[in-house]
Design a protein around this motif. Structure first.
Motif, mmCIF file in Angstrom:
data_model
loop_
_atom_site.group_PDB
_atom_site.id
_atom_site.type_symbol
_atom_site.label_atom_id
_atom_site.label_comp_id
_atom_site.label_asym_id
_atom_site.label_seq_id
_atom_site.Cartn_x
_atom_site.Cartn_y
_atom_site.Cartn_z
ATOM 1 N N ASP A 191 0.868 -1.171 0.000
ATOM 2 C CA ASP A 191 0.000 0.000 0.000
ATOM 3 C C ASP A 191 0.908 1.225 0.000
ATOM 4 O OD1 ASP A 191 -2.186 1.614 0.100
ATOM 5 O OD2 ASP A 191 -2.673 1.232 2.210
ATOM 6 N N GLY A 192 1.140 1.805 -1.175
ATOM 7 C CA GLY A 192 2.128 2.883 -1.279
ATOM 8 C C GLY A 192 3.501 2.327 -0.932
ATOM 9 N N ASP A 193 4.168 2.955 0.043
ATOM 10 C CA ASP A 193 5.519 2.519 0.430
ATOM 11 C C ASP A 193 5.496 1.364 1.417
ATOM 12 O OD1 ASP A 193 6.584 4.500 -1.084
ATOM 13 O OD2 ASP A 193 6.766 5.933 0.579
ATOM 14 N N LEU A 194 4.310 1.034 1.909
ATOM 15 C CA LEU A 194 4.208 0.020 2.974
ATOM 16 C C LEU A 194 4.033 -1.384 2.399
ATOM 17 C CD1 LEU A 194 3.717 -0.543 6.101
ATOM 18 C CD2 LEU A 194 1.281 -0.376 5.536
ATOM 19 N N THR A 195 4.846 -2.327 2.866
ATOM 20 C CA THR A 195 4.640 -3.751 2.563
ATOM 21 C C THR A 195 4.321 -4.416 3.891
ATOM 22 O OG1 THR A 195 6.263 -3.653 0.790
ATOM 23 C CG2 THR A 195 5.672 -5.833 1.575
ATOM 24 N N LEU A 196 3.238 -5.209 3.915
ATOM 25 C CA LEU A 196 2.756 -5.740 5.192
ATOM 26 C C LEU A 196 2.350 -7.197 5.042
ATOM 27 C CD1 LEU A 196 2.162 -4.424 8.010
ATOM 28 C CD2 LEU A 196 -0.175 -4.043 7.198
ATOM 29 N N PHE A 197 2.762 -8.035 5.997
ATOM 30 C CA PHE A 197 2.279 -9.420 6.018
ATOM 31 C C PHE A 197 1.630 -9.675 7.364
ATOM 32 C CE2 PHE A 197 6.605 -9.827 7.726
ATOM 33 C CZ PHE A 197 6.472 -10.762 8.752
ATOM 34 N N GLU A 198 1.099 -10.872 7.567
ATOM 35 C CA GLU A 198 0.263 -11.310 8.690
ATOM 36 C C GLU A 198 -1.157 -10.776 8.495
ATOM 37 O OE1 GLU A 198 0.302 -13.577 10.983
ATOM 38 O OE2 GLU A 198 2.377 -14.157 10.633
ATOM 39 N N SER A 199 -2.081 -11.713 8.325
ATOM 40 C CA SER A 199 -3.444 -11.312 7.985
ATOM 41 C C SER A 199 -4.061 -10.384 9.030
ATOM 42 C CB SER A 199 -4.325 -12.546 7.751
ATOM 43 O OG SER A 199 -4.357 -13.385 8.877
ATOM 44 N N GLY A 200 -3.748 -10.596 10.312
ATOM 45 C CA GLY A 200 -4.324 -9.731 11.350
ATOM 46 C C GLY A 200 -3.842 -8.293 11.213
#
Ligand SMILES: N[C@@H](CCC(=O)N[C@@H](CS)C(=O)NCC(=O)O)C(=O)O
Length: 223
Positions: A63-72
């Motif tokens: 999302d833009g510059d953010l990369t995120l894992f873990e569904s919660g």
């Protein structure tokens, strides 16, 4: 910039409907946020994938510059400030979100991994014994019984429908698919209520369409 949801490039039939990109699609549909999808190879894991998700799993979002894992964490991010995760109910919803993932799913997955081992020894290796599987279900059942008691008197786990329901219901759908909710009428009704939501139906439709497209792409490759 459009949010990107990463899922696997292809999976066999048995996990379809349950790969965890589904819960993220569901939240995105609920909040009305457009998104695009991208894939990471199921096997072997790519360096790009491991760079985003060190365990080689999905879902992942960018999302833009953010990369995120873990569904919660992803559910919290996509629903922040919306009716699914409003600031004034943050603490209670987070509590039940963590309960879904770290108390309920932690126990039910242990049982389900054993069932998968029993059903697909070629894929998962030597199957566990029936006693061990029964023991795992007895443990999971203590968690299911507690949630059954709570859901007997309410529609949603933490007040109005929230991301905690998405995580809890997605976990319980897995259990139901293995017959694990046969003695849990309130949980079965909770699943029916949640999965009748139009946002869930859209998310499931797109999730399944993804695997159909993946099959078609594989057929073209091997033709
Ligand atoms: N705790 C993780 C679990 C993610 C997970 O188990 N993902 C599965 C799909 S549902 C996966 O990527 N499996 C492929 C693999 O482990 O190789 C989360 O909630 O995001």
């Amino acid at each position: 910039m459009t949010l990107t949801l990463y899922t696997l490039d292809w999976v066999p039939d048995f996990p379809r409907g349950f790969v965890r990109d589904l819960r993220v699609r569901w939240a995105l549909e609920e909040v009305g946020q457009p998104y695009e999808t991208a894939t990471v190879p199921s096997r072997p894991k790519s360096d790009t994938h491991l760079g985003m998700q060190p365990f080689g799993q999905v879902p992942i979002i960018r999302d833009g510059d953010l990369t995120l894992f873990e569904s919660g964490a992803i559910l919290q991010h996509v629903a922040r400030g919306t009716a699914l995760f409003p600031d004034d109910r943050r603490a209670e919803i987070s509590q039940w979100l963590f309960a879904a993932l770290n108390t309920v799913e932690m126990a039910t997955m242990h049982w389900q991994v054993m069932l998968l081992g029993q059903k697909f020894p070629d894929f998962f290796g030597p199957p566990p014994s029936g006693d061990v599987i029964d023991h795992a279900f007895a443990f999971a059942k203590t968690r299911l019984d507690a949630i059954e008691k709570r859901m007997a008197t309410r529609d949603w786990i933490a007040g109005d429908f929230s991301i905690a329901d998405i995580a809890m219901v997605d976990t319980l759908r897995n259990v139901a698919s293995e017959g694990g909710l046969a003695d849990h009428g309130a949980l079965s009704a909770y699943l029916d209520r949640a999965t009748a939501r139009p946002a869930f139906e859209r998310a499931m439709r797109d999730h399944m369409a993804h695997w159909q497209a993946a099959d078609a792409a594989r057929e073209t490759e091997t033709a």
